[in-house]
Design a protein around this motif. Structure first.
Motif, PDB file in Angstrom:
ATOM      1  N   SER A 186      -3.977  -4.087   8.595  1.00 31.67           N
ATOM      2  CA  SER A 186      -4.256  -4.269   7.184  1.00 31.67           C
ATOM      3  C   SER A 186      -4.140  -5.759   6.880  1.00 31.67           C
ATOM      4  O   SER A 186      -3.103  -6.364   7.145  1.00 31.67           O
ATOM      5  CB  SER A 186      -3.256  -3.457   6.360  1.00 31.67           C
ATOM      6  OG  SER A 186      -3.559  -3.547   5.002  1.00 31.67           O
ATOM      7  N   GLN A 214       0.804  -1.198   0.000  1.00 30.13           N
ATOM      8  CA  GLN A 214       0.000   0.000   0.000  1.00 30.13           C
ATOM      9  C   GLN A 214       0.852   1.269   0.000  1.00 30.13           C
ATOM     10  O   GLN A 214       0.351   2.349  -0.254  1.00 30.13           O
ATOM     11  CB  GLN A 214      -0.991   0.022   1.167  1.00 30.13           C
ATOM     12  CG  GLN A 214      -0.377   0.042   2.526  1.00 30.13           C
ATOM     13  CD  GLN A 214      -0.191  -1.355   3.075  1.00 30.13           C
ATOM     14  OE1 GLN A 214      -0.221  -2.339   2.345  1.00 30.13           O
ATOM     15  NE2 GLN A 214       0.012  -1.478   4.353  1.00 30.13           N
ATOM     16  N   ASN A 268      -9.893  -1.671   0.342  1.00 32.75           N
ATOM     17  CA  ASN A 268      -9.338  -0.929  -0.782  1.00 32.75           C
ATOM     18  C   ASN A 268      -9.657  -1.740  -2.032  1.00 32.75           C
ATOM     19  O   ASN A 268      -9.120  -2.834  -2.200  1.00 32.75           O
ATOM     20  CB  ASN A 268      -7.828  -0.759  -0.606  1.00 32.75           C
ATOM     21  CG  ASN A 268      -7.189  -0.009  -1.746  1.00 32.75           C
ATOM     22  OD1 ASN A 268      -7.658  -0.030  -2.866  1.00 32.75           O
ATOM     23  ND2 ASN A 268      -6.096   0.649  -1.436  1.00 32.75           N
ATOM     24  N   VAL A 317      -5.433   3.778  10.904  1.00 31.50           N
ATOM     25  CA  VAL A 317      -5.500   2.364  10.554  1.00 31.50           C
ATOM     26  C   VAL A 317      -4.700   1.560  11.575  1.00 31.50           C
ATOM     27  O   VAL A 317      -3.534   1.843  11.831  1.00 31.50           O
ATOM     28  CB  VAL A 317      -4.938   2.122   9.135  1.00 31.50           C
ATOM     29  CG1 VAL A 317      -4.995   0.650   8.779  1.00 31.50           C
ATOM     30  CG2 VAL A 317      -5.711   2.948   8.116  1.00 31.50           C
ATOM     31  N   ARG A 337      -8.706  -2.834   5.502  1.00 31.85           N
ATOM     32  CA  ARG A 337      -8.115  -1.910   6.472  1.00 31.85           C
ATOM     33  C   ARG A 337      -9.014  -1.860   7.700  1.00 31.85           C
ATOM     34  O   ARG A 337     -10.229  -1.688   7.579  1.00 31.85           O
ATOM     35  CB  ARG A 337      -7.989  -0.499   5.894  1.00 31.85           C
ATOM     36  CG  ARG A 337      -7.356  -0.413   4.524  1.00 31.85           C
ATOM     37  CD  ARG A 337      -5.925  -0.816   4.546  1.00 31.85           C
ATOM     38  NE  ARG A 337      -5.322  -0.475   3.255  1.00 31.85           N
ATOM     39  CZ  ARG A 337      -4.275  -1.052   2.756  1.00 31.85           C
ATOM     40  NH1 ARG A 337      -3.672  -1.997   3.427  1.00 31.85           N
ATOM     41  NH2 ARG A 337      -3.796  -0.703   1.601  1.00 31.85           N
ATOM     42  N   LEU A 346      -4.428   7.442   7.229  1.00 31.05           N
ATOM     43  CA  LEU A 346      -4.934   7.260   5.876  1.00 31.05           C
ATOM     44  C   LEU A 346      -5.900   8.384   5.529  1.00 31.05           C
ATOM     45  O   LEU A 346      -6.780   8.709   6.321  1.00 31.05           O
ATOM     46  CB  LEU A 346      -5.650   5.903   5.785  1.00 31.05           C
ATOM     47  CG  LEU A 346      -6.156   5.568   4.392  1.00 31.05           C
ATOM     48  CD1 LEU A 346      -5.661   4.183   4.005  1.00 31.05           C
ATOM     49  CD2 LEU A 346      -7.666   5.581   4.369  1.00 31.05           C
TER      50      LEU A 346
END
Length: 176
Positions: free
Chosen positions: A110, A43, A136, A107, A143, A172
């Motif tokens: 992930s 990411q 995403n 976040v 996330r 984010l």
């Protein structure tokens, strides 16, 4: 004599094969770790949004010496610059569970697996966070959003507090 030569050659060949094997295993492990770290930080390829806002913070310090105490007290004011040039990763997100997201998000995990993301989300809810799971659509990664904020400063503050429990927490910026 031939028997000893054959045994020696067999021993040398065995040593060569086993030494090559451990070397290739070490090389494989090194490549695996490299690929794993690239996968975890895939990411990072997105363009980060750099938010810069410098806010002066005033600090008052009193300096009084013995002589000054006799005559009068002197106060000196110094100004420090609070530098919040914090990078935010920027991604498009679709909320999977937990409600809506604001612009600035913290976040706390992930994951490729939605099941693992849900576990982390429930952990955070047990600790009092209003966590959400978002995906995403470009990468397929889930996330776990610990908190969502309208202002950058609130998100930074929340991330700093969350890092006591989750040191890899990051910021984010939600693209529309």
């Amino acid at each position: 004599m031939k028997k000893y030569i054959m045994m020696s050659l067999t021993l040398i060949a065995t040593l060569m094969v086993t030494s090559c094997k451990s070397s290739s295993e070490a090389e494989f492990r090194k490549q695996y770790d490299k690929a794993r770290s690239q996968e975890l930080y895939a990411q990072d390829d997105s363009d980060p949004v750099e938010v810069s806002n410098v806010t002066p913070v005033e600090e008052t310090k009193s300096y009084t010496s013995i002589r000054q105490r006799k005559s009068s007290s002197t106060t000196t004011t110094t100004t420090k610059q609070a530098n919040n040039n914090t990078n935010f990763r920027s991604e498009r997100l679709t909320v999977v569970s937990g409600g809506t997201l604001k612009v600035y998000n913290v976040v706390a995990g992930s994951f490729k697996s939605q099941e693992n993301a849900n576990k982390r989300c429930n952990e955070l809810k047990d600790k009092g966070y209003s966590s959400k799971v978002a995906q995403n659509p470009d990468t397929g990664m889930y996330r776990v959003i610990a908190s969502s904020h309208d202002t950058k400063d609130a998100a930074i503050s929340s991330r700093d507090k969350l890092r006591n429990s989750y040191p890899d927490a990051w910021l984010l910026y939600k693209k529309d």
